[in-house]
Design a protein around this motif. Structure first.
Motif, PDB file in Angstrom:
ATOM      1  N   ILE A 145       0.837  -1.210   0.000  1.00  0.00           N
ATOM      2  CA  ILE A 145       0.000   0.000   0.000  1.00  0.00           C
ATOM      3  C   ILE A 145       0.863   1.248   0.000  1.00  0.00           C
ATOM      4  N   LEU A 146       1.957   1.251   0.783  1.00  0.00           N
ATOM      5  CA  LEU A 146       2.848   2.409   0.807  1.00  0.00           C
ATOM      6  C   LEU A 146       3.398   2.696  -0.591  1.00  0.00           C
TER       7      LEU A 146
ATOM      8  N   ARG B 296       9.853   1.776   4.585  1.00  0.00           N
ATOM      9  CA  ARG B 296       9.008   0.588   4.540  1.00  0.00           C
ATOM     10  C   ARG B 296       9.070  -0.125   5.896  1.00  0.00           C
ATOM     11  N   PHE B 297       8.126  -1.061   6.086  1.00  0.00           N
ATOM     12  CA  PHE B 297       8.114  -1.897   7.286  1.00  0.00           C
ATOM     13  C   PHE B 297       9.006  -3.111   7.068  1.00  0.00           C
TER      14      PHE B 297
ATOM     15  N   LYS C 136       9.930  -2.834  12.442  1.00  0.00           N
ATOM     16  CA  LYS C 136      10.721  -1.614  12.439  1.00  0.00           C
ATOM     17  C   LYS C 136      10.463  -0.891  11.125  1.00  0.00           C
ATOM     18  N   ILE C 137      10.659   0.411  11.138  1.00  0.00           N
ATOM     19  CA  ILE C 137      10.453   1.220   9.937  1.00  0.00           C
ATOM     20  C   ILE C 137      11.837   1.652   9.451  1.00  0.00           C
ATOM     21  N   ILE C 138      12.160   1.295   8.202  1.00  0.00           N
ATOM     22  CA  ILE C 138      13.531   1.533   7.705  1.00  0.00           C
ATOM     23  C   ILE C 138      13.499   2.259   6.365  1.00  0.00           C
ATOM     24  N   ARG C 139      14.613   2.905   6.066  1.00  0.00           N
ATOM     25  CA  ARG C 139      14.835   3.519   4.764  1.00  0.00           C
ATOM     26  C   ARG C 139      15.317   2.428   3.791  1.00  0.00           C
ATOM     27  N   PRO C 140      15.328   2.737   2.482  1.00  0.00           N
ATOM     28  CA  PRO C 140      15.836   1.747   1.514  1.00  0.00           C
ATOM     29  C   PRO C 140      17.246   1.272   1.845  1.00  0.00           C
ATOM     30  N   SER C 141      18.015   2.125   2.532  1.00  0.00           N
ATOM     31  CA  SER C 141      19.393   1.749   2.885  1.00  0.00           C
ATOM     32  C   SER C 141      19.443   0.791   4.065  1.00  0.00           C
ATOM     33  N   GLY C 142      18.298   0.612   4.746  1.00  0.00           N
ATOM     34  CA  GLY C 142      18.267  -0.246   5.918  1.00  0.00           C
ATOM     35  C   GLY C 142      18.329   0.509   7.223  1.00  0.00           C
TER      36      GLY C 142
END
Length: 727
Positions: free
Chosen positions: A462-463, A472-473, A483-489
């Protein structure tokens, strides 16, 4: 499901508060910021924290309530680095899902049955209350009937119907003797008197001495002189003994001359008379005289005795009866006195004295009766505390006896209804036990097939679909957490924008509705509360959130875990979006909806229920005016378009003219800029002497630009909705 909510003594709600009655499956509450919406959501979320407020559940069965508000966001996204994972049922366990659905269906049927049973139980309890009330009223009638006579005995329960009834029931097996009302009243006059004193006993009259006098034989004896004297023959023959006796007294001073015939009396006559009236005669005469004195003395004593009794005016004696006997006494006494005087003056006469013993005896009997009452009175004084207790007990024995028919009827009716209540309560308890057992079975099945991974996949999808690609989750290292992370982790939780936070927290809550943070609570029924889920029109969030909430509303209308939903907002545009339903006729509410208006005035919140959707906003009316201006070629068209653009883009979304103009291709920017200049000119310049005629062709051009603004900002759906809603 919640039937009603009472909000009191919290924030702007005073001790009277507000009440939301007859709530439906879907409930919309509109109110400006600060009007008290959050207080309502807090009570719905944790009613146990607000003792003055109350939630009334249908059938008395509470359901898990999930509330989306600031507290939810703070607890789930600002306390720890990670958030709790949302467990859902795995799709691969279809057989177990079907088992859960069947058991939930059975629970729903049992719950519905319990609701019906609870309704029946409520009616029976009301019937029992009515029986109690009717019996209470009948007891109170008894109180009113005897209150004036038995007031001291009713002390402590005279001012309460309920307490009087309870006292009646306590005394139902009272073993005391049953007195008449008159007996109780008579005793009460003494026992409850404020000035009790002992009373002296009355002496009775000893009639024995009088009886001896009355029976003396001398009264019936002929008293004459000696009969062997020569003169006795003549005296006795002529029966002139009493006459001769009287003459004999005069003869002594007559000097030999008869005092009657004046003849010279014979020489031996005095001697013969002396011999005739000898010592024996004189003794008898003296006896009569003595008896006469004694009798008169006794009569005097009796008369004084009876007179004193009557003058004493004692309440313990039957004075009328004694007075009657006194009159009989006086009559006999007068007769006897005459007879005694006769005997005294005529000793030879025979008199019969009338006995007054019977009258004296009757008077003595009345005295004995009076003395018995006096002794009882004096005994009461000696034992006043015990006598009061005893009399009060006798009063209640009388009351219970008088009301025994009412009590029998009450017991019969109460027993029948109580049996029904007991039976229904037992069925409810059995049903609840079955529900608990089924719920435990569901939890056991859920624990075998739950996972937090499917929810991550869905939320991330959905995001991405809505353009949120910078975070993303993911599954956290701690078991059962996200946890909520950036594409880099790297962790993104502390660097999210307000818009991103708004959407991600709502998305998390939205998926929580179909799952749980506990492995064994996934399929429990729930009530959902949305407290101002959007506060502005930043990008597409309002419409995304509106769409998702409408899907929750549709779940309520179908068979799902969500049984009821509350939507509280101050945003008129969100309200319009979320209340949209193609089946709605105008602004009429549907049968499963309620609409409420929450207001705050002088620091006090109030609420009213509305039969129609109350938010037909000024913004919505602008669109109606727009169509009217188009149809009539009105020169107000500029002002209407300006206000729509300002409300929708500038004020709510904070999008400026330049930002909107830059959405157009270079060759169209001039036309767009021209539109903004045109609407501003038409809105703010007052043409006093200059008449400006706007042609239909110019209107058409700018209306096309007006529509394209919505299209280029991805708001064409809103434009189409508003335009279609005014036809």
């Amino acid at each position: 499901m919640i039937e009603s909510v009472e909000i009191k003594k919290i924030a702007s709600y005073d001790e009277h508060g507000i009440t939301l009655n007859n709530l439906k499956s879907i409930n919309y509450i509109y109110g400006a910021n600060g009007s008290g919406k959050t207080s309502i959501s807090k009570v719905l979320r944790k009613p146990e924290n607000y003792s003055d407020s109350r939630i009334n559940w249908k059938g008395g069965v509470s359901i898990q309530t999930l509330v989306y508000n600031k507290e939810f966001i703070d607890e789930n996204f600002y306390q720890d680095e990670n958030v709790k994972g949302i467990f859902t049922l795995g799709e691969e366990s279809q057989e177990k899902r079907e088992q859960i659905n069947l058991k939930k269906k059975e629970i729903d049927d049992l719950s519905q049955g319990n609701i019906n049973l609870e309704a029946s139980l409520k009616l029976k309890k009301e019937e029992l209350d009515s029986i109690e009330s009717q019996f209470e009223e009948k007891c109170w009638i008894l109180k009113q009937q005897y209150d004036s006579d038995f007031k001291p005995g009713f002390k402590g329960v005279r001012n309460s119907k309920t307490e009087f009834k309870e006292k009646f029931l306590q005394e139902i097996n009272n073993p005391d003797i049953l007195l008449t009302r008159e007996q109780i009243v008579e005793t009460a006059q003494t026992v409850f008197s404020n000035s009790l004193e002992k009373v002296n006993l009355f002496n009775s009259f000893d009639v024995n001495a009088l009886s001896v006098l009355e029976k003396d034989l001398i009264f019936e004896k002929v008293i004459v002189g000696k009969d062997n004297i020569q003169i006795a023959n003549v005296i006795n023959k002529l029966k002139i003994s009493d006459w001769v006796k009287a003459g004999h007294v005069h003869l002594k001073s007559s000097e030999g001359i008869c005092p009657f015939c004046q003849q010279k009396i014979p020489e031996d006559l005095p001697k013969q008379l002396e011999d005739y009236f000898d010592e024996s005669y004189n003794t008898q005469i003296n006896q009569v005289e003595s008896l006469s004195k004694s009798y008169k003395s006794q009569y005097s004593l009796i008369s004084s005795f009876v007179t004193d009794i009557l003058n004493g005016n004692s309440s313990y004696l039957k004075l009328d009866s004694i007075d009657q006997q006194k009159k009989l006494l006086e009559s006999k006494i007068q007769t006897n006195l005459i007879l005694i005087d006769k005997k005294t003056s005529e000793p030879s006469s025979i008199v019969k004295i009338k006995s007054i013993a019977e009258e004296i005896s009757l008077i003595n009997i009345e005295i004995d009766i009076g003395n018995a009452a006096i002794k009882k009175h004096n005994s009461l004084i000696d034992n006043i505390t015990e006598e009061k207790r005893k009399l009060i007990s006798q009063i209640w024995r009388f009351i219970v006896e008088t009301g025994k028919d009412n009590h029998s009827e009450y017991l019969g009716n109460k027993e029948n209804v109580s049996k029904a209540i007991s039976g229904i309560s037992s069925r409810i308890a059995d049903s609840k036990a079955k529900i608990d057992a089924l719920s435990e079975e569901i939890r056991n099945i859920e624990s075998q097939i739950t996972s937090i991974t499917p929810t991550i996949t869905v939320m991330n999808r959905i995001l991405n679909s809505f353009g949120f690609e910078n975070f993303r989750f993911d599954v956290a290292e701690e078991a059962g957490q996200y946890k909520i992370i950036r594409p880099s982790g790297e962790s993104a939780k502390d660097t999210l924008s307000e818009g991103e936070k708004t959407f991600i927290t709502f998305l998390y809550f939205y998926h929580l509705l179909s799952g749980s943070v506990e492995k064994d609570s996934i399929t429990v029924d729930r009530i959902i509360v949305f407290d101002d889920p959007v506060s502005s029109l930043d990008s597409n969030i309002l419409f995304i959130v509106s769409n998702l909430i409408r899907s929750v509303i549709e779940q309520v209308r179908s068979t799902s875990l969500v049984k009821q939903v509350f939507i509280l907002t101050h945003n008129i545009y969100f309200h319009k979006e979320v209340t949209f339903n193609k089946n709605r006729a105008g602004s009429d509410r549907l049968t499963d909806e309620t609409f409420w208006l929450l207001r705050k005035k002088e620091q006090k919140s109030s609420i009213e229920i509305c039969e129609k959707n109350p938010i037909k906003t000024s913004y919505e009316l602008l669109w109606h005016e727009l169509q009217k201006a188009i149809d009539e070629q009105s020169n107000t068209l500029q002002n209407i378009m300006r206000r729509i653009i300002e409300n929708y883009f500038k004020i709510l979304a904070r999008v400026g003219d330049d930002e909107l103009i830059n959405k157009f291709e270079p060759d169209e920017k001039i036309l767009c800029r021209s539109l903004f200049s045109w609407v501003n000119d038409g809105s703010h310049i007052i043409n006093e002497d200059l008449f400006v005629q706007y042609s239909p062709e110019l209107n058409e051009k700018y209306l096309e630009v007006f529509k394209k603004i919505f299209k280029l900002t991805d708001q064409e759906g809103h434009y189409n909705m508003m335009m279609s809603g005014i036809h």
